[in-house]
Design an enzyme around this catalytic site. Structure first.
Site, PDB file in Angstrom:
ATOM      1  CG  HIS A  28       6.301   3.110  51.186  1.00 41.45           C
ATOM      2  ND1 HIS A  28       5.991   2.285  52.269  1.00 41.45           N
ATOM      3  CD2 HIS A  28       7.041   4.235  51.289  1.00 41.45           C
ATOM      4  CE1 HIS A  28       6.474   2.768  52.870  1.00 41.45           C
ATOM      5  NE2 HIS A  28       7.707   3.865  52.492  1.00 41.45           N
TER       6      HIS A  28
ATOM      7  CG  ASP B 104       4.015  -1.275  51.727  1.00 41.19           C
ATOM      8  OD1 ASP B 104       3.685   0.469  51.610  1.00 41.19           O
ATOM      9  OD2 ASP B 104       3.691  -1.338  52.860  1.00 41.19           O
TER      10      ASP B 104
ATOM     11  CB  SER C 261       8.026   4.699  56.096  1.00 43.04           C
ATOM     12  OG  SER C 261       9.068   4.171  55.064  1.00 43.04           O
TER      13      SER C 261
END
Length: 556
Positions: A456, A337, A212
């Site tokens: 995610h 995601d 991320s």
């Protein structure tokens, strides 16, 4: 006599069995440190050092400075505080400004290790939150390097870097250029390069990896000229420097909003006033709205990010890939995601009962393409609904919302970074993946829909070997995918090729190049059929080419 001999042999055998293989006290540039030794099994030990300072206590809104050092032996057996940040509910702050420390895991076999590859982890958290200093929740420490180090026979390092306004607030000029958190990461990587040999590591074989905002940070660290010759390889999971949230194009606008909240002027005195403001008050002034709408998606609220400062980032990221020409690079995204974000923008996505209105799809696309006006929305809508037919199912519409978020926020920027890396590479190799292990919460009795893929952050638990360290929470299939990822990641750290190293992999992962566009789909069923090509090429083409060719509206 025979009995006495036998007793002596048993005693020697026990001594050998119990013999501790350890680095003991290690001398670093700041002074001596002593960690703790963990016995993992027969002829398997690990030294763990927690809380080694890699820089001095940071001066607010300045680059990190080297640590002045210490007398005697520093006991590095406890995690330090994470960097000052908002708590999960944004009702208060946690952590400290004194947070520039790192942790090291060093595995040993029958003798003390030397010349091991080194993997340096950079955590995510939207540049706002995050930490690698101990338990994330309850007693579960997500970024524990032990499983990767032990299974892959590599040294693992995790570090702290400033987040929130302390790490990324910028006035857009030399008064407060920003990127302090990125400088912290760079200082930690440089410290590892200078000191890791004393811990049994090879300073010429450092792999940085992150997820991320950490994946974007990894990308920035490969693109800055300040890491020339320090980083050998890099892995970006669900985040690259080209993501729409990774660079703030107008940092001054946001700094002025924060200044007004904390009663600072917005003229030439702004920077000096912000520097004198209580850091807790400053951090509380940067709360993020956690409920979006299709017209105001959450991803647009992530205003604290990197800045093109003319120093750490001398140019826009897409123009800096020549700096990564010799770095081996893996990058990829999770197949859903975007779910974490779009389900907050369009809550009906998670509902078993409510339909998602196609109008919400259009509104979300309008937000993502707003600088192109109505022509952009029309083109985007026809691209994403072309396979709907006359009566799209409820599930089809919901999945389309998730796909749009995934493409825009993560997948397309990641593919673009892979193309740019492959095009600029000299000796650097390039590898692309898609992680698609379904979320463990998908199903009837949870807030997640039954069709959930990988959300995610879902990849983190597998990379860090949680199905092995906390087996009760997982199925055997989860141990399969965890084993595959640790094998590919650590083989890559050793050799620059995820297929060759000490660990067996389920299928050969081919290099990515601009002709074949090959990638590997990673899940517990990964096999020969998981090697694919042209990942979502139609949508990559739409965002990077079709949309860009439309005229932009004149922005303010």
């Amino acid at each position: 006599v025979r009995m006495a001999k036998l007793e002596i042999l048993v005693a020697i055998a026990v001594a050998v069995f119990l013999e501790t293989v350890s680095l003991g006290v290690v001398t670093t540039e700041g002074g001596m440190v002593q960690g703790e030794n963990l016995r993992l099994g027969f002829r398997r030990h690990m030294d763990r050092f927690r809380g080694i300072p890699f820089a001095d206590i940071p001066v607010r809104f300045q680059k990190p400075q080297s640590h002045p050092g210490w007398e005697g032996i520093l006991k590095t057996t406890e995690y330090r505080k994470r960097c000052l940040q908002l708590n999960p509910l944004q009702t208060d702050t946690m952590g400290s400004e004194d947070c520039l420390y790192l942790n090291i895991w060093v595995p040993h076999g029958s003798s003390v290790s030397t010349n091991l590859p080194v993997m340096v982890w950079i955590y995510g958290g939207g540049f706002l939150v995050g930490g690698s200093m101990g338990a994330n929740f309850w007693d579960n420490y997500l970024y524990d390097g032990q499983e990767i180090a032990d299974r892959g026979d590599v040294i693992v390092v995790t570090l702290g870097y400033r987040v929130g306004p302390m790490g990324f607030l910028s006035t857009g000029d030399s008064d407060m250029p920003g990127n302090y958190g990125l400088w912290d990461q760079q200082a930690a990587i440089a410290w590892v390069h200078r000191n890791i040999r004393a811990f049994g590591g090879n300073p010429d074989n450092i792999t940085i990896f992150g997820e991320s905002a950490g994946g974007a940070s990894v990308s920035f660290q490969t693109l800055t000229p300040h890491n020339k010759g320090i980083i050998k390889r890099a892995i970006s999971q669900s985040g690259v420097a080209l993501c729409p949230w990774a660079v703030n194009k107008n940092p001054r606008k946001y700094a002025e909003e924060v200044a007004l909240k904390v009663n600072c002027p917005t003229d030439s005195r702004m920077a000096s006033c912000l520097k004198m403001t209580d850091p807790v008050i400053l951090t509380m002034a940067t709360t993020v709205k956690l409920f979006g709408s299709p017209d105001h998606p959450i991803v647009n609220n992530l205003a604290l990010a990197a800045t093109v400062d003319g120093d750490f980032l001398p140019d826009e990221p897409q123009n800096l890939f020549h700096n990564a020409a010799e770095i081996d690079y893996i990058a990829g995204a999770n197949d859903m995601d975007g779910h974490l974000f779009t389900s907050l923008d369009v809550p009906s996505v998670n509902s078993q009962l409510l339909d998602t209105d196609p109008e919400d799809v259009k509104r979300l696309l309008a937000s993502y393409t707003k600088e192109k006006g109505s022509a952009g929305v029309a083109e985007a809508y026809s691209t994403y609904t072309s396979y709907w037919g006359n009566k799209p199912s409820r599930e089809t519409i919901k999945k389309t919302v998730v796909a749009i978020g995934t493409d825009y926020i993560f997948l397309v920027p990641t593919q673009t970074a892979l193309y740019l890396h492959a095009a600029a590479a000299t000796t650097g190799r390039t590898y692309s993946y898609l992680f698609s292990e379904p979320n463990r919460m998908g199903g009837l009795l949870t807030p997640y829909p039954s069709w959930m893929g990988a959300d995610h952050t879902d990849d983190l638990q597998y990379v860090f070997g949680k199905p092995f360290s906390t087996p009760l929470g997982y199925w055997p299939s989860h141990r399969d995918i965890s084993g595959y990822m640790i094998a590919y990641w650590t083989n890559f750290a050793k050799t620059g090729d995820p297929n060759s190293g000490d660990l067996k992999v389920p299928v050969a992962w081919p290099k990515f190049n601009n002709n074949t566009h090959q990638f590997l789909e990673l899940n517990h069923n990964t096999d020969i059929n998981s090697v694919r090509q042209q990942q979502r090429l139609r949508y990559v083409h739409f965002w990077t080419s079709v949309l860009q060719s439309l005229p932009s509206l004149i922005s303010e």
